[in-house]
Design an enzyme around this catalytic site. Structure first.
Site, PDB file in Angstrom:
ATOM      1  N   GLY A  69      50.950  -5.625  31.879  1.00  0.00           N
ATOM      2  CA  GLY A  69      49.620  -6.219  31.863  1.00  0.00           C
ATOM      3  C   GLY A  69      48.926  -6.088  30.523  1.00  0.00           C
ATOM      4  O   GLY A  69      48.273  -7.019  30.045  1.00  0.00           O
ATOM      5  N   SER A 171      35.552   1.662  32.217  1.00  0.00           N
ATOM      6  CA  SER A 171      36.640   2.063  31.308  1.00  0.00           C
ATOM      7  C   SER A 171      36.193   2.106  29.853  1.00  0.00           C
ATOM      8  O   SER A 171      36.947   1.755  28.938  1.00  0.00           O
ATOM      9  CB  SER A 171      37.844   1.116  31.465  1.00  0.00           C
ATOM     10  OG  SER A 171      38.341   1.142  32.778  1.00  0.00           O
ATOM     11  N   ASP A 296      43.400   5.080  35.685  1.00  0.00           N
ATOM     12  CA  ASP A 296      44.834   5.349  35.756  1.00  0.00           C
ATOM     13  C   ASP A 296      45.156   6.753  36.253  1.00  0.00           C
ATOM     14  O   ASP A 296      46.314   7.054  36.569  1.00  0.00           O
ATOM     15  CB  ASP A 296      45.489   5.130  34.386  1.00  0.00           C
ATOM     16  CG  ASP A 296      45.657   3.649  34.062  1.00  0.00           C
ATOM     17  OD1 ASP A 296      45.552   2.828  34.987  1.00  0.00           O
ATOM     18  OD2 ASP A 296      45.887   3.321  32.883  1.00  0.00           O
TER      19      ASP A 296
END
Length: 423
Positions: A69, A171, A296
């Site tokens: 990705g 993020s 993550d």
């Protein structure tokens, strides 16, 4: 293929972690935009980085980034501002991961991009050219990789870029990592307000560049130490900076709450040093945390908390739905096999009350964890071997996406790993 994993009785070891995938991918694209010629040192050898290396080296007409990705987002922006015509594609899962936000933003500043198959999704046909830049508005709660992709090409744009992030910004550490890496290559870029990044049209400078090792990979060894729970053991992880710009360096704080103490050891040559992990014997009774800045790590902490019987309420997980798989559903499905029923809420929260169902306890002992073509499912569940007789992991080869030598490293430190193939 399936691996059956049995944990060692003790865990005293030194592990050479893989290089940071996040920094490698950024440094590769930025170095190419600077004119190439000097490859960064200590590049990651994971699948996600290898596809970028191959695309930049071979420059094929059709670029297959497989399941990467990050590569899809970064290379789309790179190709849009680089002379030439290309088609960029990937796996079937990649063809169902949205990219319209990035494509729309690139088109706004002059890019020539069209969809080959389904509107809003890869594959893409890109005719690269010099883009104009200017002022651009984009939602702050989209994937940070879209934002990073736009940022990295900004120094090459005629007018630079004034990037306005609207609403909630998720993020942010990954955006800061991009900004920091850009500055390492001479970019004139900074936050000019809480939600505006201004990047001047100043070319990158080619330079030698050393990449530190991966804090995301470190998180699985922290998990092992937390689940091993032996105060006399230690794990030494090499190649990590104390003041790392990697967002997942928050690992050391999160696992301190689960009883893992971190001690830094400096390097004398200016390169990253090491960390030493020990178990303190003390964990929190419950963990509530917002993973907006480090999504993550969510799988690792979910599995670790379940294994240690620590109830939790985790928020900020909205991007997990569009990762390599729907990670929220994958976690719920696989943990339920072992009797742990996790509740999800609003596609962005996971909650566990600390209880385990015992109705099918015999069947819970020999479950096999499916990995859904997602490296982090295999990496996060393997350490549960410390609290179970063994773990069965289906399609364990998925770890090559970010940590190619993970199983070798487990073998080297005393895990028993046997292989079963499908009949």
């Amino acid at each position: 293929m399936q691996y059956i994993i049995t944990a060692p009785a003790a865990l005293d070891c030194t592990v050479k972690l893989p290089a940071s995938k996040s920094i490698s991918n950024r440094a590769l694209v930025i170095s190419a935009l600077a004119g190439g010629g000097t490859m960064p040192d200590n590049l990651s050898d994971c699948d996600d980085t290898e596809v970028i290396v191959k695309a930049l080296r071979d420059n094929p007409e059709t670029i297959d980034i497989k399941a990467a990705g990050t590569a899809m987002r970064f290379m789309t922006a790179y190709l849009a501002t680089t002379e030439g015509e290309h088609i960029i594609t990937g796996t079937e899962r990649m063809k169902n991961r949205p990219i319209a936000v990035l494509v729309d933003a690139l088109r706004y500043i002059g890019a020539d991009i069209s969809y080959v198959e389904k509107e809003g999704f890869p594959p893409l046909k890109i005719k690269g050219k010099k883009l104009r830049g200017g002022e651009l508005h984009i939602k702050g709660n989209v994937s940070s990789q879209y934002i990073s992709a736009l940022m990295m090409i900004a120094p090459t744009l005629k007018g630079g870029l004034e990037l306005h992030l609207e609403g909630e910004i998720i993020s942010r550490p990954y955006i800061d990592l991009t900004l920091w890496t850009m500055k390492e290559f001479g970019a004139d870029a900074e936050w000019t307000s809480y939600d505006v990044i201004t990047i001047k049209p100043k070319p990158y400078t080619q330079r030698s560049y050393y990449i530190e090792n991966d804090w995301s990979a470190a998180s699985y060894w922290y998990e092992m130490m937390a689940l091993n729970a032996r105060t006399e053991d230690s794990i030494r992880l090499t190649g990590l900076f104390d003041g790392s710009k990697q967002g997942d360096s928050i690992t050391r704080y999160l696992f301190s709450l689960l009883g893992v103490k971190t001690t830094f050891e400096k390097s004398e040559d200016g390169k990253p040093g090491s960390v030493c992990l020990r178990y303190s014997g003390h964990s929190v009774a419950r963990l509530d945390y917002d993973f907006m800045n480090c999504p993550d790590l969510a799988q690792t902490l979910v599995v670790a908390c379940v294994a240690k019987r620590i109830p939790f309420h985790f928020t900020g997980l909205q991007t997990l739905k569009i990762k390599e798989t729907d990670r929220i559903e994958a976690l719920k499905t696989e943990l339920k096999k072992m009797g742990y029923v996790i509740e999800d809420r609003d596609d962005s929260e996971l909650i566990w009350d600390g209880t385990k169902q015992h109705s099918n306890e015999s069947s819970q002992l020999d479950v096999a964890i499916d990995t859904y073509e997602d490296h982090r499912m295999a990496l996060a569940f393997a350490p549960m071997a410390f609290v179970r007789n063994y773990m069965r992991i289906n399609n364990p080869q998925v770890v090559t996406k970010s940590y190619p030598h993970f199983w070798e490293h487990l073998d080297e430190v005393g895990f028993e790993i046997s292989e079963e193939r499908e009949a």
